[in-house]
Design a protein around this motif. Structure first.
Motif, PDB file in Angstrom:
ATOM      1  N   UNK A 277      24.638 -20.929  12.142  1.00 52.89           N
ATOM      2  CA  UNK A 277      23.609 -21.521  12.988  1.00 52.89           C
ATOM      3  C   UNK A 277      23.123 -22.845  12.419  1.00 52.89           C
ATOM      4  N   UNK A 278      23.066 -22.950  11.090  1.00 50.27           N
ATOM      5  CA  UNK A 278      22.693 -24.220  10.486  1.00 50.27           C
ATOM      6  C   UNK A 278      23.647 -25.332  10.876  1.00 50.27           C
ATOM      7  N   UNK A 279      24.951 -25.014  10.890  1.00 51.73           N
ATOM      8  CA  UNK A 279      25.965 -25.999  11.280  1.00 51.73           C
ATOM      9  C   UNK A 279      25.899 -26.254  12.780  1.00 51.73           C
ATOM     10  N   UNK A 280      25.855 -25.180  13.576  1.00 48.15           N
ATOM     11  CA  UNK A 280      25.928 -25.306  15.026  1.00 48.15           C
ATOM     12  C   UNK A 280      24.707 -26.000  15.618  1.00 48.15           C
ATOM     13  N   UNK A 281      23.541 -25.718  15.071  1.00 45.83           N
ATOM     14  CA  UNK A 281      22.305 -26.272  15.622  1.00 45.83           C
ATOM     15  C   UNK A 281      21.851 -27.543  14.904  1.00 45.83           C
ATOM     16  N   UNK A 282      22.508 -27.891  13.808  1.00 51.93           N
ATOM     17  CA  UNK A 282      22.097 -29.065  13.041  1.00 51.93           C
ATOM     18  C   UNK A 282      20.736 -28.914  12.419  1.00 51.93           C
ATOM     19  N   UNK A 283      20.394 -27.678  12.007  1.00 51.26           N
ATOM     20  CA  UNK A 283      19.078 -27.410  11.414  1.00 51.26           C
ATOM     21  C   UNK A 283      19.222 -27.153   9.922  1.00 51.26           C
ATOM     22  N   UNK A 284      18.234 -27.586   9.128  1.00 48.91           N
ATOM     23  CA  UNK A 284      18.251 -27.233   7.701  1.00 48.91           C
ATOM     24  C   UNK A 284      18.183 -25.722   7.529  1.00 48.91           C
ATOM     25  N   UNK A 285      18.813 -25.240   6.469  1.00 49.41           N
ATOM     26  CA  UNK A 285      18.816 -23.813   6.160  1.00 49.41           C
ATOM     27  C   UNK A 285      17.955 -23.593   4.919  1.00 49.41           C
ATOM     28  N   UNK A 286      16.873 -22.820   5.088  1.00 47.81           N
ATOM     29  CA  UNK A 286      15.961 -22.536   3.985  1.00 47.81           C
ATOM     30  C   UNK A 286      16.322 -21.177   3.412  1.00 47.81           C
ATOM     31  N   UNK A 287      16.840 -21.166   2.177  1.00 41.98           N
ATOM     32  CA  UNK A 287      17.276 -19.936   1.517  1.00 41.98           C
ATOM     33  C   UNK A 287      16.280 -19.567   0.431  1.00 41.98           C
ATOM     34  N   UNK A 288      15.710 -18.391   0.560  1.00 40.76           N
ATOM     35  CA  UNK A 288      14.721 -17.933  -0.403  1.00 40.76           C
ATOM     36  C   UNK A 288      15.183 -16.608  -0.990  1.00 40.76           C
ATOM     37  N   UNK A 289      14.831 -16.347  -2.232  1.00 41.56           N
ATOM     38  CA  UNK A 289      15.217 -15.106  -2.872  1.00 41.56           C
ATOM     39  C   UNK A 289      15.045 -15.183  -4.371  1.00 41.56           C
ATOM     40  N   UNK A 290      15.310 -14.077  -5.028  1.00 38.70           N
ATOM     41  CA  UNK A 290      15.217 -14.027  -6.477  1.00 38.70           C
ATOM     42  C   UNK A 290      16.267 -14.939  -7.112  1.00 38.70           C
ATOM     43  N   UNK A 291      16.012 -15.448  -8.330  1.00 34.92           N
ATOM     44  CA  UNK A 291      17.032 -16.231  -9.022  1.00 34.92           C
ATOM     45  C   UNK A 291      18.320 -15.426  -9.182  1.00 34.92           C
ATOM     46  N   UNK A 292      19.441 -16.101  -9.002  1.00 33.03           N
ATOM     47  CA  UNK A 292      20.724 -15.451  -9.222  1.00 33.03           C
ATOM     48  C   UNK A 292      21.297 -14.735  -8.023  1.00 33.03           C
ATOM     49  N   UNK A 293      20.740 -14.986  -6.827  1.00 33.06           N
ATOM     50  CA  UNK A 293      21.263 -14.315  -5.639  1.00 33.06           C
ATOM     51  C   UNK A 293      22.278 -15.161  -4.884  1.00 33.06           C
ATOM     52  N   UNK A 294      22.605 -16.352  -5.390  1.00 33.11           N
ATOM     53  CA  UNK A 294      23.673 -17.148  -4.788  1.00 33.11           C
ATOM     54  C   UNK A 294      23.206 -18.230  -3.843  1.00 33.11           C
ATOM     55  N   UNK A 295      21.949 -18.659  -3.949  1.00 38.04           N
ATOM     56  CA  UNK A 295      21.430 -19.676  -3.034  1.00 38.04           C
ATOM     57  C   UNK A 295      22.083 -21.033  -3.292  1.00 38.04           C
ATOM     58  N   UNK A 296      22.058 -21.471  -4.540  1.00 39.61           N
ATOM     59  CA  UNK A 296      22.665 -22.758  -4.884  1.00 39.61           C
ATOM     60  C   UNK A 296      24.170 -22.720  -4.684  1.00 39.61           C
ATOM     61  N   UNK A 297      24.784 -21.600  -5.046  1.00 38.59           N
ATOM     62  CA  UNK A 297      26.233 -21.467  -4.882  1.00 38.59           C
ATOM     63  C   UNK A 297      26.637 -21.550  -3.419  1.00 38.59           C
ATOM     64  N   UNK A 298      25.761 -21.109  -2.508  1.00 38.30           N
ATOM     65  CA  UNK A 298      26.074 -21.197  -1.079  1.00 38.30           C
ATOM     66  C   UNK A 298      26.268 -22.642  -0.653  1.00 38.30           C
ATOM     67  N   UNK A 299      25.375 -23.529  -1.089  1.00 39.02           N
ATOM     68  CA  UNK A 299      25.494 -24.940  -0.710  1.00 39.02           C
ATOM     69  C   UNK A 299      26.802 -25.526  -1.224  1.00 39.02           C
ATOM     70  N   UNK A 300      27.150 -25.225  -2.473  1.00 38.08           N
ATOM     71  CA  UNK A 300      28.401 -25.731  -3.038  1.00 38.08           C
ATOM     72  C   UNK A 300      29.599 -25.172  -2.276  1.00 38.08           C
ATOM     73  N   UNK A 301      29.529 -23.897  -1.898  1.00 39.46           N
ATOM     74  CA  UNK A 301      30.632 -23.282  -1.156  1.00 39.46           C
ATOM     75  C   UNK A 301      30.746 -23.880   0.244  1.00 39.46           C
ATOM     76  N   UNK A 302      29.620 -24.152   0.891  1.00 37.17           N
ATOM     77  CA  UNK A 302      29.658 -24.775   2.217  1.00 37.17           C
ATOM     78  C   UNK A 302      30.285 -26.157   2.157  1.00 37.17           C
ATOM     79  N   UNK A 303      29.979 -26.911   1.097  1.00 41.05           N
ATOM     80  CA  UNK A 303      30.587 -28.238   0.951  1.00 41.05           C
ATOM     81  C   UNK A 303      32.097 -28.128   0.796  1.00 41.05           C
ATOM     82  N   UNK A 304      32.550 -27.158   0.000  1.00 40.03           N
ATOM     83  CA  UNK A 304      33.993 -26.985  -0.164  1.00 40.03           C
ATOM     84  C   UNK A 304      34.636 -26.504   1.130  1.00 40.03           C
ATOM     85  N   UNK A 305      33.966 -25.596   1.812  1.00 38.14           N
ATOM     86  CA  UNK A 305      34.531 -25.059   3.052  1.00 38.14           C
ATOM     87  C   UNK A 305      34.631 -26.126   4.134  1.00 38.14           C
TER      88      UNK A 305
END
Length: 290
Positions: free
Chosen positions: A28-56
């Protein structure tokens, strides 16, 4: 990427295993052009998601690391004062006594002397993924500034004019919830709370990240980490610590997580002395499920 399943498959190909909820939020972030706000405990993969999206998506990843006291200058742009000073001295040397002050000043504030910080780079280099990491560490004023930039995907540099993104970047904001982020910024974004992965997915993450690890060792480590997360620790381990612990065991030639191996490598998964002392007092048998 035409569906959440496409996003999940694309992330899987670059080594990030997303659950259906996260894959849907990313789609939905890609399709709607909206920022994606990811919240959670440290170490749940929030930062890694952004890096993975860039690679994908095969686009650059531009990271803005937030911290206490960060301001617009650190995030947007600055002028290269040492180079400006050298340029001014060169002008004076080329035309001693005949330097036009207005022309000299104009020549100092051109694009060649502009230092683009992450936000400006994201606007200029889009399409890209802009990671605004740990926004909860910034203050209210920076949040308001960021909200303005994300509203228009444009900024005005007084000396040069407006810079507007030709294509809005995919923005991923992360928060460890050390404080509440204002509703105005959250309303601008799609929101997703990231949990620690369940046992089967954490085992799958280990097998994907470390192909040499056996199914048995991956299962033992993942189960032990789940017990640590359930304990009353100052810093429960995240997925990164699960991977580090497994790497440490493999480096020692271990193919089983027993009491001796766990005691020897506890520093790979627990990063506070109080947490390690608590686990040691409880006994390695409790950690290993015995």
């Amino acid at each position: 990427m035409h569906s959440p399943e496409d996003v999940a498959a694309a992330l899987d190909r670059v080594g990030y295993l997303a659950d259906p909820g996260l894959a849907t939020a990313a789609y939905l972030g890609v399709a709607l052009g909206r920022p994606l706000f990811c919240e959670g405990e440290p170490g749940t993969g929030k930062t890694a998601l952004a890096a993975a999206m860039a690679r994908a998506l095969d686009v650059p990843l531009i990271r803005l690391q937030c911290h206490e006291g960060i301001d617009a200058t650190q995030a947007l742009y600055d002028w290269d004062f040492p180079r400006q000073l050298l340029h001014l001295r060169a002008l004076e040397a080329a035309a001693p006594g005949a330097l036009d002050a207005d022309e000299a000043e104009k020549s100092l504030y051109t694009r060649r002397f502009l230092l683009a910080r992450p936000l400006l780079r994201a606007l200029e280099e889009a399409p890209c993924v802009l990671l605004v990491d740990e926004i909860d560490r910034a203050d209210d004023e920076f949040e308001a500034f960021l909200l303005e930039v994300l509203g228009e995907y444009a900024v005005t540099i007084p000396e040069l004019g407006e810079v507007r993104a030709a294509v809005p970047p995919l923005v991923v904001l992360t928060s460890n919830r050390t404080r509440e982020v204002h509703d105005a910024l959250k309303r601008r974004c799609l929101y997703h709370w990231l949990e620690h992965p369940d046992l089967p997915r954490e085992i799958a993450i280990l097998r994907r990240t470390l192909p040499e690890v056996t199914e048995a060792l991956a299962a033992q480590v993942a189960a032990a980490v789940r017990r640590l997360r359930a304990a009353d620790l100052l810093k429960p381990p995240g997925v990164a610590e699960t991977i580090d612990w497994t790497r440490a065991l493999l480096a020692l030639g271990r193919d089983e997580l027993d009491a001796e191996a766990a005691a020897a490598t506890l520093g790979a998964v627990l990063k506070y002395r109080e947490d390690a002392d608590r686990v040691v007092r409880a006994g390695m048998a409790a950690l290993l499920g015995g």
